[in-house]
Design a protein around this motif. Structure first.
Motif, short mmCIF file in Angstrom:
data_model
loop_
_atom_site.label_atom_id
_atom_site.label_comp_id
_atom_site.label_asym_id
_atom_site.label_seq_id
_atom_site.Cartn_x
_atom_site.Cartn_y
_atom_site.Cartn_z
N VAL A 8 0.84 -1.20 0.00
CA VAL A 8 0.00 0.00 0.00
C VAL A 8 0.87 1.25 0.00
O VAL A 8 0.57 2.24 -0.68
N ALA A 9 1.98 1.22 0.74
CA ALA A 9 2.92 2.34 0.73
C ALA A 9 3.43 2.57 -0.69
O ALA A 9 3.56 3.73 -1.13
N GLY A 10 3.70 1.49 -1.41
CA GLY A 10 4.14 1.61 -2.80
C GLY A 10 3.07 2.21 -3.69
O GLY A 10 3.38 3.00 -4.59
N LEU A 11 1.82 1.87 -3.44
CA LEU A 11 0.73 2.46 -4.22
C LEU A 11 0.64 3.96 -3.97
O LEU A 11 0.41 4.73 -4.91
N PHE A 12 0.83 4.37 -2.73
CA PHE A 12 0.83 5.80 -2.44
C PHE A 12 2.05 6.49 -3.04
O PHE A 12 1.99 7.67 -3.39
N GLU A 13 3.16 5.77 -3.17
CA GLU A 13 4.32 6.34 -3.85
C GLU A 13 3.98 6.62 -5.32
O GLU A 13 4.34 7.66 -5.87
N ILE A 14 3.28 5.68 -5.94
CA ILE A 14 2.84 5.89 -7.32
C ILE A 14 1.95 7.13 -7.39
O ILE A 14 2.10 7.98 -8.28
N ALA A 15 1.03 7.25 -6.42
CA ALA A 15 0.10 8.38 -6.41
C ALA A 15 0.83 9.71 -6.32
O ALA A 15 0.52 10.66 -7.05
N VAL A 33 -2.11 19.37 -3.13
CA VAL A 33 -2.53 18.86 -1.83
C VAL A 33 -2.56 17.34 -1.85
O VAL A 33 -2.05 16.67 -0.94
N ALA A 34 -3.15 16.76 -2.89
CA ALA A 34 -3.22 15.30 -3.01
C ALA A 34 -1.83 14.69 -3.09
O ALA A 34 -1.57 13.63 -2.49
N THR A 35 -0.93 15.35 -3.79
CA THR A 35 0.44 14.85 -3.91
C THR A 35 1.14 14.82 -2.56
O THR A 35 1.75 13.82 -2.17
N VAL A 36 1.05 15.91 -1.82
CA VAL A 36 1.71 15.98 -0.51
C VAL A 36 1.09 14.98 0.46
O VAL A 36 1.82 14.30 1.20
N LEU A 37 -0.22 14.86 0.46
CA LEU A 37 -0.86 13.88 1.34
C LEU A 37 -0.45 12.45 0.99
O LEU A 37 -0.18 11.64 1.88
N SER A 38 -0.38 12.15 -0.30
CA SER A 38 0.06 10.82 -0.73
C SER A 38 1.49 10.55 -0.31
O SER A 38 1.82 9.45 0.14
N LEU A 39 2.33 11.56 -0.40
CA LEU A 39 3.73 11.41 0.01
C LEU A 39 3.83 11.11 1.50
O LEU A 39 4.55 10.19 1.91
N VAL A 40 3.08 11.85 2.30
CA VAL A 40 3.12 11.64 3.75
C VAL A 40 2.62 10.24 4.11
O VAL A 40 3.26 9.53 4.89
N VAL A 41 1.50 9.82 3.52
CA VAL A 41 0.96 8.49 3.80
C VAL A 41 1.95 7.41 3.36
O VAL A 41 2.20 6.45 4.09
N SER A 42 2.56 7.58 2.20
CA SER A 42 3.52 6.62 1.70
C SER A 42 4.70 6.46 2.66
O SER A 42 5.10 5.34 2.99
N PHE A 43 5.25 7.57 3.13
CA PHE A 43 6.38 7.51 4.05
C PHE A 43 5.98 6.91 5.40
O PHE A 43 6.74 6.13 5.99
N LEU A 44 4.81 7.27 5.89
CA LEU A 44 4.36 6.72 7.17
C LEU A 44 4.18 5.20 7.08
O LEU A 44 4.61 4.46 7.97
N LEU A 45 3.57 4.74 6.01
CA LEU A 45 3.38 3.30 5.83
C LEU A 45 4.71 2.58 5.62
O LEU A 45 4.91 1.48 6.15
N LEU A 46 5.62 3.19 4.88
CA LEU A 46 6.94 2.59 4.71
C LEU A 46 7.63 2.44 6.06
O LEU A 46 8.20 1.39 6.38
N GLY A 47 7.58 3.48 6.88
CA GLY A 47 8.18 3.42 8.20
C GLY A 47 7.55 2.34 9.07
O GLY A 47 8.24 1.63 9.80
N LEU A 48 6.24 2.20 8.97
CA LEU A 48 5.53 1.18 9.73
C LEU A 48 5.96 -0.22 9.28
O LEU A 48 6.21 -1.10 10.11
N ALA A 49 6.06 -0.42 7.97
CA ALA A 49 6.46 -1.73 7.45
C ALA A 49 7.90 -2.05 7.86
O ALA A 49 8.24 -3.22 8.10
N MET A 50 8.75 -1.05 7.95
CA MET A 50 10.15 -1.27 8.31
C MET A 50 10.35 -1.66 9.77
O MET A 50 11.45 -2.04 10.15
N LYS A 51 9.30 -1.60 10.55
CA LYS A 51 9.42 -2.06 11.94
C LYS A 51 9.83 -3.53 12.00
O LYS A 51 10.54 -3.94 12.92
#
Length: 105
Positions: A8-15, A33-51
């Motif tokens: 899902v983080a990868g999908l938000f990276e695409i977005a 706005v949509a770009t910045v929000l997608s970037l933030v969600v992508s990074f947050l999910l990536l960080g969560l997965a990296m746990k």
């Protein structure tokens, strides 16, 4: 579950990557706005997965999903080229993503 989060983080990276094109250099408000929000969600999910996933594997898979998805949408949405070498290269990236997933299992 962490692999799904990473996907899902990868999908938000695409977005956000495609959103950069639509924002026209951040000169259009809503696409920006949509770009910045997608970037933030992508990074947050990536960080969560990296746990629980190795950093190198998680990052490579995230980038791979983003690169392939962005390139495919570039072809579909913006009529970018479909040269054989480009398509083969995208296939190799997909093979690398699958290989990293299998190597982690």
């Amino acid at each position: 579950m962490n692999w799904m989060i990473l996907f899902v983080a990868g999908l938000f990276e695409i977005a956000w990557a495609v959103g950069l094109k639509y924002s026209e250099g951040f000169t259009r408000f809503w696409p920006s706005v949509a770009t910045v929000l997608s970037l933030v969600v992508s990074f947050l999910l990536l960080g969560l997965a990296m746990k629980s996933l190795p950093v190198g594997t998680a990052y490579a898979v995230w980038v791979g999903i983003g690169a392939v998805g962005t390139a495919v949408l570039g072809i579909v949405l913006f009529n970018e080229s479909t040269e054989m070498l480009k398509l083969v290269s995208l296939g190799l990236i997909c093979a690398g993503i699958v290989g990293l997933k299998l190597a982690h299992a």
